[in-house]
Design a protein around this motif. Structure first.
Motif, PDB file in Angstrom:
ATOM      1  N   THR A  49       0.835  -1.202   0.000  1.00 57.11           N
ATOM      2  CA  THR A  49       0.000   0.000   0.000  1.00 57.11           C
ATOM      3  C   THR A  49       0.870   1.252   0.000  1.00 57.11           C
ATOM      4  O   THR A  49       0.621   2.203  -0.755  1.00 57.11           O
ATOM      5  CB  THR A  49      -0.919  -0.002   1.236  1.00 57.11           C
ATOM      6  OG1 THR A  49      -1.778  -1.139   1.193  1.00 57.11           O
ATOM      7  CG2 THR A  49      -1.761   1.261   1.303  1.00 57.11           C
ATOM      8  N   ALA A  50       1.886   1.257   0.858  1.00 59.37           N
ATOM      9  CA  ALA A  50       2.763   2.426   0.971  1.00 59.37           C
ATOM     10  C   ALA A  50       3.518   2.691  -0.329  1.00 59.37           C
ATOM     11  O   ALA A  50       3.660   3.850  -0.750  1.00 59.37           O
ATOM     12  CB  ALA A  50       3.747   2.217   2.123  1.00 59.37           C
ATOM     13  N   LEU A  51       4.013   1.633  -0.982  1.00 61.90           N
ATOM     14  CA  LEU A  51       4.741   1.835  -2.232  1.00 61.90           C
ATOM     15  C   LEU A  51       3.841   2.428  -3.309  1.00 61.90           C
ATOM     16  O   LEU A  51       4.222   3.385  -3.998  1.00 61.90           O
ATOM     17  CB  LEU A  51       5.326   0.505  -2.720  1.00 61.90           C
ATOM     18  CG  LEU A  51       6.515  -0.054  -1.944  1.00 61.90           C
ATOM     19  CD1 LEU A  51       6.950  -1.386  -2.544  1.00 61.90           C
ATOM     20  CD2 LEU A  51       7.673   0.934  -1.940  1.00 61.90           C
ATOM     21  N   GLY A  52       2.643   1.864  -3.479  1.00 62.29           N
ATOM     22  CA  GLY A  52       1.737   2.395  -4.484  1.00 62.29           C
ATOM     23  C   GLY A  52       1.344   3.826  -4.199  1.00 62.29           C
ATOM     24  O   GLY A  52       1.300   4.679  -5.102  1.00 62.29           O
ATOM     25  N   VAL A  84      -3.613  -1.730  -5.726  1.00 58.84           N
ATOM     26  CA  VAL A  84      -2.819  -2.742  -6.435  1.00 58.84           C
ATOM     27  C   VAL A  84      -1.664  -3.206  -5.555  1.00 58.84           C
ATOM     28  O   VAL A  84      -1.380  -4.412  -5.431  1.00 58.84           O
ATOM     29  CB  VAL A  84      -2.291  -2.177  -7.766  1.00 58.84           C
ATOM     30  CG1 VAL A  84      -1.367  -3.185  -8.445  1.00 58.84           C
ATOM     31  CG2 VAL A  84      -3.440  -1.812  -8.694  1.00 58.84           C
ATOM     32  N   GLY A  85      -0.973  -2.234  -4.925  1.00 58.85           N
ATOM     33  CA  GLY A  85       0.156  -2.583  -4.067  1.00 58.85           C
ATOM     34  C   GLY A  85      -0.236  -3.461  -2.902  1.00 58.85           C
ATOM     35  O   GLY A  85       0.496  -4.383  -2.519  1.00 58.85           O
ATOM     36  N   ALA A  86      -1.413  -3.191  -2.331  1.00 56.64           N
ATOM     37  CA  ALA A  86      -1.895  -4.021  -1.225  1.00 56.64           C
ATOM     38  C   ALA A  86      -2.099  -5.453  -1.682  1.00 56.64           C
ATOM     39  O   ALA A  86      -1.715  -6.410  -0.988  1.00 56.64           O
ATOM     40  CB  ALA A  86      -3.193  -3.445  -0.672  1.00 56.64           C
ATOM     41  N   TRP A  87      -2.696  -5.625  -2.855  1.00 62.11           N
ATOM     42  CA  TRP A  87      -2.958  -6.982  -3.348  1.00 62.11           C
ATOM     43  C   TRP A  87      -1.680  -7.717  -3.700  1.00 62.11           C
ATOM     44  O   TRP A  87      -1.514  -8.884  -3.335  1.00 62.11           O
ATOM     45  CB  TRP A  87      -3.884  -6.920  -4.561  1.00 62.11           C
ATOM     46  CG  TRP A  87      -5.305  -6.601  -4.222  1.00 62.11           C
ATOM     47  CD1 TRP A  87      -5.946  -6.814  -3.040  1.00 62.11           C
ATOM     48  CD2 TRP A  87      -6.270  -6.015  -5.099  1.00 62.11           C
ATOM     49  NE1 TRP A  87      -7.257  -6.388  -3.124  1.00 62.11           N
ATOM     50  CE2 TRP A  87      -7.487  -5.898  -4.366  1.00 62.11           C
ATOM     51  CE3 TRP A  87      -6.244  -5.559  -6.422  1.00 62.11           C
ATOM     52  CZ2 TRP A  87      -8.653  -5.354  -4.928  1.00 62.11           C
ATOM     53  CZ3 TRP A  87      -7.391  -5.028  -6.991  1.00 62.11           C
ATOM     54  CH2 TRP A  87      -8.584  -4.927  -6.241  1.00 62.11           C
TER      55      TRP A  87
END
Length: 345
Positions: A13-16, A265-268
């Protein structure tokens, strides 16, 4: 393994969020000309800074640590955390969340507003991983946390769908295309909201056809409307999710609500691949203050302990440091916003 998936969902999540933040609201053509390939942080130097997407996901995680088996207490904890977070002047929050936080400040019991934005969906993936093996509690939790800010049935359905897909990712034993489609299909099978279900079906068909991200964006939409954001994120997950960096880059290059779309998307991909498989060079460049990598990993450890029935508490951080960071970054964020009004060059 669960700890790695919990860390993955939070760090993904943080990266996205941090990668997409400078391009939020910018058209794809302008993103390409101004930034090129969005595979590094571009808000302020080469350091990544998270915004409301990551911070609200962390608040959900904190609430789960405090009350892992009592939904009503978990929601109360989230409301308290959200109120305190709002008083630290966060940037990037949507209008519905802003209105809900103002209602929290004045002490209203019903704070959610009739909005179909993606503000609830962007934060619920961590609840999905936490309750990956308990569908009833997972959906009840995602729904209850969503309605703190968003009461439109589409927004609530989107939040539940994000949690369900994250849960399927956390249980997956492979990361290939077949596994990603299986995760999507497991979440899709229980969606009763017709418009969201239809949009996810279109996303799946586009991914099956090997569509480019730009083509999918034109069909699905990339705005902060939950019926755009969640299906487009699903397309990027299905089409490019075998490699986390590529999935994030493609989601951001399509424009629109880039930070929230990429955060989902990052979380997934984080839940599917685990923290260890996320781009280490980017994780290392995230600002390591409040809601930074060390904080998120500590949250994952606390969530793991809470899942096991052990006494756990969320990691402490300086509220003053969080406020100072927000105040220092406001001019940078505003400058990026004003830059959208200028020619691409």
């Amino acid at each position: 393994m669960l700890r790695d998936r919990l860390a993955g969902v939070l760090l993904g999540t943080a990266l996205g969020d941090a990668l997409g933040l400078p391009a939020e609201g910018v058209r794809p053509r302008v993103i390409a000309r101004r930034f090129g390939r969005m595979d590094r942080f571009r808000l302020l130097g080469r350091t990544g800074f998270v915004s409301d997407d990551t911070e609200q996901a962390a608040l959900v995680a904190e609430s789960l640590v405090r009350a892992p088996r009592d939904l009503a207490a978990c929601v109360r904890a989230f409301r308290r955390s959200l109120r305190g977070w709002f008083l630290r002047l966060p940037f990037g929050l949507g209008l519905a969340t802003l209105r809900a936080c103002l209602r929290l400040i004045v002490g209203l019991r019903r704070t959610g507003v009739a909005s179909a934005g993606n503000g609830a969906a962007m934060r619920t993936a961590v609840a999905g991983v936490f309750f990956h093996d308990d569908a009833e509690r997972r959906r009840a939790c995602a729904s209850a946390l969503a309605t703190v800010t968003h009461t439109d049935p589409r927004a609530v359905a989107g939040a539940v769908a994000v949690a369900d897909l994250a849960a399927a990712c956390a249980e997956a034993t492979a990361t290939d295309e077949a596994a990603r489609f299986a995760c999507h299909d497991a979440a899709r099978a229980v969606i009763a909201e017709p418009a969201l279900g239809a949009a996810l079906d279109r996303a799946r068909a586009l991914a099956c056809a090997g569509a480019a991200a730009g083509e999918a964006a034109s069909v699905l939409g990339t705005s902060g409307f939950v019926l755009h954001s969640v299906p487009f994120a699903a397309f990027c997950f299905l089409r490019f999710g075998g490699e986390p960096r590529a999935a994030l880059v493609e989601a951001i290059a399509a424009g629109g609500d880039t930070d929230s779309n990429a955060a989902i998307v990052g979380a997934w991909v984080g839940a599917l691949h685990g923290a260890a498989a996320l781009p280490g060079d980017l994780v290392a460049r995230l600002h390591d203050g409040p809601f930074g990598p060390a904080h998120l990993r500590a949250l994952a450890a606390a969530l793991t302990a809470a899942r096991a029935g052990a006494a756990a508490a969320p990691p402490r951080y300086s509220r003053l440091a969080a406020l100072a960071r927000n105040l220092l970054l406001y001019p940078v964020v505003l400058a990026h916003g004003l830059r959208r009004l200028l020619p691409p060059w």
